[in-house]
Scaffold this active site. Sequence first.
Site, mmCIF file in Angstrom:
data_model
loop_
_atom_site.group_PDB
_atom_site.id
_atom_site.type_symbol
_atom_site.label_atom_id
_atom_site.label_comp_id
_atom_site.label_asym_id
_atom_site.label_seq_id
_atom_site.Cartn_x
_atom_site.Cartn_y
_atom_site.Cartn_z
ATOM 1 N N GLU A 35 64.779 3.687 -76.675
ATOM 2 C CA GLU A 35 64.840 4.144 -75.274
ATOM 3 C C GLU A 35 65.655 3.174 -74.433
ATOM 4 O OE1 GLU A 35 60.773 4.716 -74.057
ATOM 5 O OE2 GLU A 35 60.411 6.135 -75.670
ATOM 6 N N THR A 40 54.489 12.398 -78.301
ATOM 7 C CA THR A 40 54.296 11.655 -77.039
ATOM 8 C C THR A 40 53.697 10.283 -77.349
ATOM 9 O OG1 THR A 40 52.101 12.618 -76.726
ATOM 10 C CG2 THR A 40 53.930 13.718 -75.602
ATOM 11 N N GLY A 54 54.939 10.466 -70.024
ATOM 12 C CA GLY A 54 53.636 11.036 -70.399
ATOM 13 C C GLY A 54 52.551 10.815 -69.356
ATOM 14 N N PHE A 113 43.574 10.820 -84.054
ATOM 15 C CA PHE A 113 42.583 11.589 -83.289
ATOM 16 C C PHE A 113 41.777 10.655 -82.400
ATOM 17 C CE2 PHE A 113 38.928 14.776 -83.455
ATOM 18 C CZ PHE A 113 39.626 15.783 -82.830
ATOM 19 N N GLY A 114 42.477 9.954 -81.506
ATOM 20 C CA GLY A 114 41.802 9.068 -80.557
ATOM 21 C C GLY A 114 41.661 9.772 -79.219
ATOM 22 N N ARG A 115 41.762 8.979 -78.145
ATOM 23 C CA ARG A 115 41.519 9.535 -76.808
ATOM 24 C C ARG A 115 42.502 10.654 -76.475
ATOM 25 N NH1 ARG A 115 40.839 3.541 -75.891
ATOM 26 N NH2 ARG A 115 43.058 3.645 -76.338
ATOM 27 N N ILE A 116 43.818 10.404 -76.657
ATOM 28 C CA ILE A 116 44.808 11.423 -76.269
ATOM 29 C C ILE A 116 44.802 12.570 -77.285
ATOM 30 C CG2 ILE A 116 47.245 11.856 -75.772
ATOM 31 C CD1 ILE A 116 47.445 8.886 -74.898
ATOM 32 N N SER A 162 43.121 10.921 -89.059
ATOM 33 C CA SER A 162 42.993 9.536 -88.593
ATOM 34 C C SER A 162 42.444 8.774 -89.773
ATOM 35 C CB SER A 162 41.996 9.436 -87.437
ATOM 36 O OG SER A 162 42.627 9.637 -86.196
ATOM 37 N N ARG A 163 42.465 7.438 -89.707
ATOM 38 C CA ARG A 163 41.936 6.687 -90.845
ATOM 39 C C ARG A 163 40.418 6.798 -90.926
ATOM 40 N NH1 ARG A 163 44.753 1.328 -89.084
ATOM 41 N NH2 ARG A 163 43.663 2.098 -87.259
ATOM 42 N N HIS A 195 60.161 9.716 -71.364
ATOM 43 C CA HIS A 195 58.960 8.865 -71.458
ATOM 44 C C HIS A 195 58.169 8.866 -70.144
ATOM 45 C CE1 HIS A 195 57.005 5.187 -73.570
ATOM 46 N NE2 HIS A 195 56.120 5.870 -72.868
ATOM 47 N N ARG A 225 54.904 7.111 -79.755
ATOM 48 C CA ARG A 225 55.982 6.126 -79.612
ATOM 49 C C ARG A 225 57.149 6.603 -80.470
ATOM 50 N NH1 ARG A 225 54.050 4.577 -75.652
ATOM 51 N NH2 ARG A 225 53.240 2.532 -75.095
HETATM 52 P P1 NAP Z 1 43.613 5.589 -79.313
HETATM 53 O O1 NAP Z 1 42.471 6.169 -78.565
HETATM 54 O O2 NAP Z 1 43.536 4.206 -79.825
HETATM 55 O O3 NAP Z 1 43.927 6.599 -80.520
HETATM 56 C C1 NAP Z 1 44.827 6.323 -81.546
HETATM 57 C C2 NAP Z 1 44.306 6.996 -82.804
HETATM 58 O O4 NAP Z 1 45.248 6.787 -83.855
HETATM 59 C C3 NAP Z 1 42.977 6.443 -83.257
HETATM 60 O O5 NAP Z 1 42.071 7.518 -83.363
HETATM 61 C C4 NAP Z 1 43.248 5.820 -84.631
HETATM 62 O O6 NAP Z 1 42.151 6.148 -85.451
HETATM 63 C C5 NAP Z 1 44.518 6.564 -85.056
HETATM 64 N N1 NAP Z 1 45.347 5.759 -85.960
HETATM 65 C C6 NAP Z 1 45.739 4.472 -85.828
HETATM 66 N N2 NAP Z 1 46.498 4.107 -86.872
HETATM 67 C C7 NAP Z 1 46.579 5.197 -87.675
HETATM 68 C C8 NAP Z 1 47.209 5.454 -88.916
HETATM 69 N N3 NAP Z 1 47.902 4.503 -89.543
HETATM 70 N N4 NAP Z 1 47.099 6.687 -89.468
HETATM 71 C C9 NAP Z 1 46.367 7.636 -88.847
HETATM 72 N N5 NAP Z 1 45.750 7.468 -87.671
HETATM 73 C C10 NAP Z 1 45.851 6.257 -87.094
HETATM 74 O O7 NAP Z 1 44.941 5.654 -78.454
HETATM 75 P P2 NAP Z 1 45.333 6.729 -77.329
HETATM 76 O O8 NAP Z 1 44.826 6.272 -76.020
HETATM 77 O O9 NAP Z 1 44.981 8.093 -77.812
HETATM 78 O O10 NAP Z 1 46.926 6.516 -77.305
HETATM 79 C C11 NAP Z 1 47.713 6.759 -78.464
HETATM 80 C C12 NAP Z 1 49.134 6.267 -78.230
HETATM 81 O O11 NAP Z 1 49.780 7.124 -77.311
HETATM 82 C C13 NAP Z 1 49.245 4.881 -77.575
HETATM 83 O O12 NAP Z 1 49.128 3.833 -78.517
HETATM 84 C C14 NAP Z 1 50.611 4.927 -76.931
HETATM 85 O O13 NAP Z 1 51.570 4.378 -77.809
HETATM 86 C C15 NAP Z 1 50.875 6.419 -76.742
HETATM 87 N N6 NAP Z 1 50.976 6.782 -75.321
HETATM 88 C C16 NAP Z 1 52.139 7.315 -74.842
HETATM 89 C C17 NAP Z 1 52.251 7.709 -73.514
HETATM 90 C C18 NAP Z 1 53.501 8.315 -72.986
HETATM 91 O O14 NAP Z 1 53.838 8.082 -71.824
HETATM 92 N N7 NAP Z 1 54.206 9.124 -73.749
HETATM 93 C C19 NAP Z 1 51.159 7.531 -72.634
HETATM 94 C C20 NAP Z 1 49.993 6.975 -73.142
HETATM 95 C C21 NAP Z 1 49.907 6.608 -74.483
HETATM 96 P P3 NAP Z 1 41.836 5.343 -86.787
HETATM 97 O O15 NAP Z 1 41.703 3.912 -86.389
HETATM 98 O O16 NAP Z 1 40.582 5.994 -87.280
HETATM 99 O O17 NAP Z 1 42.979 5.612 -87.703
#
Ligand code: NAP
Length: 323
Positions: free
Chosen positions: A266, A235, A286, A153-156, A175-176, A284, A237
């Site tokens: 990929e 979306t 997104g 539950f981060g930015r996306i 989320s953790r 890929h 990894r």
């Molecule tokens: P973010 O803001 O860092 O959010 C990731 C979330 O995952 C955090 O809230 C983190 O919270 C949680 N998390 C991390 N490890 C975890 C675990 N073991 N169990 C449960 N929750 C966990 O990242 P974002 O900007 O939303 O992006 C997320 C991912 O989307 C990126 O890392 C990237 O790989 C992928 N992405 C893909 C595309 C595409 O083109 N398809 C585009 C952009 C991004 P906690 O630390 O509290 O657990």
Amino acid sequence: MKPKIFVTRPLPAPVLERLAAPCDLEYHPQDTPLSTAQMAEACREVEGVMVCGARLDEEVLRHAPRLRVVSNVGVGYDNIDVAGCTRRRIPVTNTAGVLEETTADLAFALLLAVARRVVEGDRYVRDRRWKQWEWGLLWGADVHHKTLGIYGFGRIGQAVARRGRGFTMRILYHSRHRAPEAVERELDAQLVDPQTLLGESDFLSLHVPLTPETHHLIGARELGLMKPTAFLINTARGKVLDEEALARALESRAIAGAGLDVFEQEPQVHPALVEIPNVVLMPHVGSGTAETRLNMAMLAAENLLAALHGRRPPNVVNPEVYA
Ligand code: NAP
């Protein structure tokens, strides 16, 4: 003397111009990935590298003694040996802040497409199989008022949840760490344990980064906990999801369908997934809109230039290097 920098793709002209003024710029002129050997060769003399869809590993770092900044064009940075950079006190930056809404749009597009069988319907019409209105034609699943589960539950993840609220969905997340109270209140989102998330979601959308902890976070056991009417959207990894287990779950109708933008190897896609109709596949993309890709590349350029000018870039993912 201008610092030497290398960019791994032919990025938009305004970005290359922005970099070329203060730097001695070289870039890979083709929109194709570079091998480790090519990366090592290209980074040999440089002080900064902008990495776009390439890997930067220990082998490359060993050949780049002058490197002072690694600017990734993307928010996920599992393609970069961050620990190796940190050991060398090289800041690594990403493009957080400009692509969340666009990536969330694609996650929701996949969710709607698989639930309402948009791709199957498009093929049906193009194949000229549509002969008459039929009561039972291409029935899908309702999205509105269903439960949307967000894993990560981060930015996306939060941006996808906002879209879910627009569709009057109930939001669960895992989320953790717990999200700020104001975010939970705005999205009416409830933190639950992974079992509850898997068991109660009608749509489960993955948004965790790829780390050793999240590799195959969703495998046969987790898919077995999902409802047979549930859909899985990825979306994040590819390696977060065990593709073989997903293919088996879809074939046996253990879950209802999937929408995937990312894959384990990929651009290879598990051969079974290509044959299964109730899965929507995207290559890929997104963050793939003209506006967002330009914003990403420009932000990556600003991160790179800040570090080269001795300033702390806005998007450092290894802040320890400034400790
Ligand atoms: P973010 O803001 O860092 O959010 C990731 C979330 O995952 C955090 O809230 C983190 O919270 C949680 N998390 C991390 N490890 C975890 C675990 N073991 N169990 C449960 N929750 C966990 O990242 P974002 O900007 O939303 O992006 C997320 C991912 O989307 C990126 O890392 C990237 O790989 C992928 N992405 C893909 C595309 C595409 O083109 N398809 C585009 C952009 C991004 P906690 O630390 O509290 O657990």
